[in-house]
Design a protein around this motif. Structure first.
Motif, mmCIF file in Angstrom:
data_model
loop_
_atom_site.group_PDB
_atom_site.id
_atom_site.type_symbol
_atom_site.label_atom_id
_atom_site.label_comp_id
_atom_site.label_asym_id
_atom_site.label_seq_id
_atom_site.Cartn_x
_atom_site.Cartn_y
_atom_site.Cartn_z
ATOM 1 N N ALA A 212 0.827 -1.212 0.000
ATOM 2 C CA ALA A 212 0.000 0.000 0.000
ATOM 3 C C ALA A 212 0.857 1.255 0.000
ATOM 4 O O ALA A 212 0.567 2.231 -0.706
ATOM 5 C CB ALA A 212 -0.932 -0.002 1.210
ATOM 6 N N GLU A 213 1.937 1.231 0.774
ATOM 7 C CA GLU A 213 2.815 2.400 0.848
ATOM 8 C C GLU A 213 3.573 2.621 -0.460
ATOM 9 O O GLU A 213 3.736 3.759 -0.912
ATOM 10 C CB GLU A 213 3.797 2.228 2.013
ATOM 11 C CG GLU A 213 3.209 2.550 3.368
ATOM 12 C CD GLU A 213 2.918 4.031 3.508
ATOM 13 O OE1 GLU A 213 3.834 4.801 3.832
ATOM 14 O OE2 GLU A 213 1.755 4.431 3.259
ATOM 15 N N LEU A 214 4.045 1.546 -1.085
ATOM 16 C CA LEU A 214 4.777 1.693 -2.345
ATOM 17 C C LEU A 214 3.856 2.191 -3.457
ATOM 18 O O LEU A 214 4.246 3.039 -4.271
ATOM 19 C CB LEU A 214 5.412 0.363 -2.745
ATOM 20 C CG LEU A 214 6.612 -0.072 -1.901
ATOM 21 C CD1 LEU A 214 7.038 -1.490 -2.270
ATOM 22 C CD2 LEU A 214 7.788 0.888 -2.077
ATOM 23 N N LEU A 215 2.632 1.690 -3.505
ATOM 24 C CA LEU A 215 1.694 2.174 -4.512
ATOM 25 C C LEU A 215 1.302 3.627 -4.247
ATOM 26 O O LEU A 215 1.071 4.404 -5.178
ATOM 27 C CB LEU A 215 0.452 1.282 -4.534
ATOM 28 C CG LEU A 215 0.668 -0.115 -5.132
ATOM 29 C CD1 LEU A 215 -0.569 -0.970 -4.943
ATOM 30 C CD2 LEU A 215 1.030 -0.025 -6.610
ATOM 31 N N ARG A 216 1.263 4.000 -2.961
ATOM 32 C CA ARG A 216 0.947 5.392 -2.628
ATOM 33 C C ARG A 216 2.024 6.340 -3.144
ATOM 34 O O ARG A 216 1.712 7.382 -3.738
ATOM 35 C CB ARG A 216 0.800 5.549 -1.104
ATOM 36 C CG ARG A 216 0.527 6.988 -0.659
ATOM 37 C CD ARG A 216 0.420 7.106 0.843
ATOM 38 N NE ARG A 216 1.691 6.809 1.513
ATOM 39 C CZ ARG A 216 2.683 7.689 1.659
ATOM 40 N NH1 ARG A 216 2.558 8.917 1.173
ATOM 41 N NH2 ARG A 216 3.786 7.359 2.290
ATOM 42 N N VAL A 217 3.286 5.995 -2.931
ATOM 43 C CA VAL A 217 4.348 6.931 -3.305
ATOM 44 C C VAL A 217 4.683 6.885 -4.796
ATOM 45 O O VAL A 217 5.132 7.882 -5.360
ATOM 46 C CB VAL A 217 5.622 6.698 -2.467
ATOM 47 C CG1 VAL A 217 5.354 6.954 -0.993
ATOM 48 C CG2 VAL A 217 6.191 5.304 -2.674
ATOM 49 N N THR A 218 4.462 5.738 -5.436
ATOM 50 C CA THR A 218 4.733 5.687 -6.872
ATOM 51 C C THR A 218 3.561 6.230 -7.678
ATOM 52 O O THR A 218 3.760 6.725 -8.795
ATOM 53 C CB THR A 218 5.043 4.249 -7.329
ATOM 54 O OG1 THR A 218 3.967 3.380 -6.955
ATOM 55 C CG2 THR A 218 6.330 3.742 -6.712
ATOM 56 N N ALA A 219 2.333 6.130 -7.139
ATOM 57 C CA ALA A 219 1.140 6.679 -7.808
ATOM 58 C C ALA A 219 1.184 6.400 -9.307
ATOM 59 O O ALA A 219 1.503 7.278 -10.104
ATOM 60 C CB ALA A 219 1.031 8.183 -7.558
ATOM 61 N N PRO A 220 0.880 5.164 -9.737
ATOM 62 C CA PRO A 220 1.007 4.788 -11.148
ATOM 63 C C PRO A 220 0.385 5.771 -12.131
ATOM 64 O O PRO A 220 0.912 6.013 -13.211
ATOM 65 C CB PRO A 220 0.303 3.424 -11.197
ATOM 66 C CG PRO A 220 0.466 2.866 -9.825
ATOM 67 C CD PRO A 220 0.387 4.051 -8.905
ATOM 68 N N SER A 221 -0.793 6.342 -11.785
ATOM 69 C CA SER A 221 -1.401 7.406 -12.601
ATOM 70 C C SER A 221 -1.362 8.687 -11.776
ATOM 71 O O SER A 221 -2.326 9.047 -11.098
ATOM 72 C CB SER A 221 -2.847 7.049 -12.958
ATOM 73 O OG SER A 221 -2.899 5.884 -13.747
ATOM 74 N N PRO A 222 -0.236 9.423 -11.804
ATOM 75 C CA PRO A 222 -0.036 10.528 -10.870
ATOM 76 C C PRO A 222 -0.938 11.725 -11.106
ATOM 77 O O PRO A 222 -1.187 12.507 -10.196
ATOM 78 C CB PRO A 222 1.433 10.904 -11.073
ATOM 79 C CG PRO A 222 1.752 10.430 -12.458
ATOM 80 C CD PRO A 222 0.930 9.210 -12.684
ATOM 81 N N ILE A 223 -1.447 11.893 -12.340
ATOM 82 C CA ILE A 223 -2.285 13.052 -12.671
ATOM 83 C C ILE A 223 -3.523 12.571 -13.409
ATOM 84 O O ILE A 223 -3.426 11.760 -14.332
ATOM 85 C CB ILE A 223 -1.515 14.071 -13.536
ATOM 86 C CG1 ILE A 223 -0.355 14.668 -12.750
ATOM 87 C CG2 ILE A 223 -2.437 15.172 -14.035
ATOM 88 C CD1 ILE A 223 0.517 15.583 -13.564
ATOM 89 N N LEU A 224 -4.691 13.073 -12.995
ATOM 90 C CA LEU A 224 -5.947 12.724 -13.642
ATOM 91 C C LEU A 224 -6.513 13.974 -14.322
ATOM 92 O O LEU A 224 -6.962 14.900 -13.644
ATOM 93 C CB LEU A 224 -6.952 12.198 -12.613
ATOM 94 C CG LEU A 224 -6.495 11.020 -11.749
ATOM 95 C CD1 LEU A 224 -7.608 10.611 -10.790
ATOM 96 C CD2 LEU A 224 -6.065 9.839 -12.597
ATOM 97 N N PRO A 225 -6.482 14.053 -15.658
ATOM 98 C CA PRO A 225 -7.053 15.221 -16.353
ATOM 99 C C PRO A 225 -8.556 15.066 -16.505
ATOM 100 O O PRO A 225 -9.047 14.040 -16.981
ATOM 101 C CB PRO A 225 -6.347 15.199 -17.710
ATOM 102 C CG PRO A 225 -6.034 13.752 -17.945
ATOM 103 C CD PRO A 225 -5.816 13.124 -16.593
ATOM 104 N N ARG A 226 -9.308 16.080 -16.119
ATOM 105 C CA ARG A 226 -10.756 16.061 -16.214
ATOM 106 C C ARG A 226 -11.251 17.432 -16.678
ATOM 107 O O ARG A 226 -10.518 18.420 -16.591
ATOM 108 C CB ARG A 226 -11.390 15.713 -14.859
ATOM 109 C CG ARG A 226 -10.996 14.351 -14.302
ATOM 110 C CD ARG A 226 -11.567 13.208 -15.111
ATOM 111 N NE ARG A 226 -11.330 11.909 -14.502
ATOM 112 C CZ ARG A 226 -10.286 11.127 -14.779
ATOM 113 N NH1 ARG A 226 -9.374 11.537 -15.643
ATOM 114 N NH2 ARG A 226 -10.161 9.943 -14.197
ATOM 115 N N VAL A 227 -12.502 17.491 -17.117
ATOM 116 C CA VAL A 227 -13.141 18.751 -17.504
ATOM 117 C C VAL A 227 -14.504 18.810 -16.837
ATOM 118 O O VAL A 227 -15.279 17.845 -16.892
ATOM 119 C CB VAL A 227 -13.283 18.876 -19.036
ATOM 120 C CG1 VAL A 227 -14.127 20.091 -19.394
ATOM 121 C CG2 VAL A 227 -11.908 18.979 -19.690
ATOM 122 N N ALA A 228 -14.812 19.940 -16.188
ATOM 123 C CA ALA A 228 -16.091 20.106 -15.499
ATOM 124 C C ALA A 228 -17.218 20.265 -16.510
ATOM 125 O O ALA A 228 -17.108 21.034 -17.470
ATOM 126 C CB ALA A 228 -16.032 21.316 -14.579
#
Length: 329
Positions: A212-228
């Motif tokens: 859980a900690e390794l997945l937290r710090v590596t964040a495989p998809s670090p940015i999520l682009p969205r549009v309101a």
């Protein structure tokens, strides 16, 4: 969070949650994954759906990636691990990038019941994701990017060999499963080696905390682009329809502030944020944790160190082009 014209850069945890659960989102807007998928005639993807269609696809996907589904798939990736890691016992080196690619390709093929070469499937999925990501990069348009993205998407669709309503779901699964695994697994192992965390990987009780900690710090998809798609508020700040939201998952999970800590780990609700939230939570989280856990368990006896690393400059997600390890035990 910071507003730059019509773009809202979101770092705050509550604002990140609001962006996924309280602000209506335009699933087909330009610059988002769903928008690109629709422009490439790959409709029917999970992120390109609305209402009951979206909920129905998520239910079907969750069933395949639930506890029973993961248990059914586990022999596929553990077989790849056993074969690929065998050279470590004889003092050899192992490159974790092709290992992760084969694991992801074989698992995806089994999930979709496909008879295809795992590495060919992984290569096509990675190429499709990279071409799509390059097309989304802000700035002056570059000739050929849209065509390259269409060619890559067609190559992946042809390899999947499915048609009709199943095309979009199969393509989404292949792209998501392969790219996140190839990005996250080598990075997590490298962090485990550099941080000398193998004692936690060897202990079944602490291994799940480490995962859980390794997945937290590596964040495989670090940015999520969205549009309101409509007005809303992010942590009290107003958002208008059409605003572009750049949700920084790794900051919401405190990956930029704290290293993996198995003695005092982040709360589960924080670590989980790298997989999204609410109806936008990643249904593959259980699979990702299981694959990383089995990889760390297989490596723990070798106490491996990194002997060669080269960053990947073209991929859709941050990762390594090469990450070679060697046993020290």
């Amino acid at each position: 969070m910071l507003r730059l014209g019509r773009t809202v850069l979101v770092h705050d945890r509550q604002a990140y949650l609001d962006g996924l659960t309280r602000v209506p989102l335009d699933r087909t807007a330009a610059g988002t994954t769903g928008g690109t998928a629709r422009r490439l005639d790959a409709g029917g993807l999970l992120f390109d759906q609305e209402g009951t269609e979206h909920r129905g696809a998520r239910r079907a996907l969750t069933d395949g990636l639930g506890a029973a589904g993961v248990a059914r798939l586990r022999p596929v990736w553990t077989g790849v691990l056993a074969r690929r890691l065998a050279p470590l016992a004889d003092g050899g080196t192992v490159d974790l990038v092709p290992l992760a690619a084969e694991m992801a390709g074989a698992t995806t093929a089994a999930l979709l019941d496909l008879d295809v070469d795992p590495l060919a499937l992984a290569d096509a999925a990675r190429a499709a994701a990279a071409a799509t990501a390059h097309e989304q990069i802000p700035g002056l348009p570059r000739p050929g990017r849209a065509r390259a993205a269409r060619i890559a998407a067609t190559r992946l669709t042809d390899l999947l060999g499915v048609s009709g309503d199943g095309t979009g779901l199969a393509g989404m699964l292949a792209v998501a499963a392969v790219n996140t695994t190839v990005a996250a697994l080598p990075r997590a192992v490298a962090w485990c080696a550099d941080g000398r965390l193998w004692e936690y990987a060897a202990d079944p009780d602490s291994r799940e905390v480490l995962v859980a900690e390794l997945l937290r710090v590596t964040a495989p998809s670090p940015i999520l682009p969205r549009v309101a798609a409509g007005p809303g508020r992010l942590a009290g700040c107003p958002v208008r329809a059409g605003d572009r939201l750049v949700l920084v998952a790794r900051h919401a999970a405190d990956a930029h502030r704290s290293d993996p800590n198995c003695v005092s780990p982040a709360p589960a609700r924080v670590a989980q944020l790298v997989f999204g939230a609410g109806s936008h939570a990643c249904p593959g989280a259980r699979l990702a944790r299981a694959q990383l856990s089995d990889t760390l368990a297989a490596l723990a006896a070798y106490l491996p160190v990194v002997v060669r690393a080269r960053a990947e400059r073209r991929a859709a997600l941050p990762g390594w082009a090469t990450l070679s390890i060697r046993a020290t035990a």
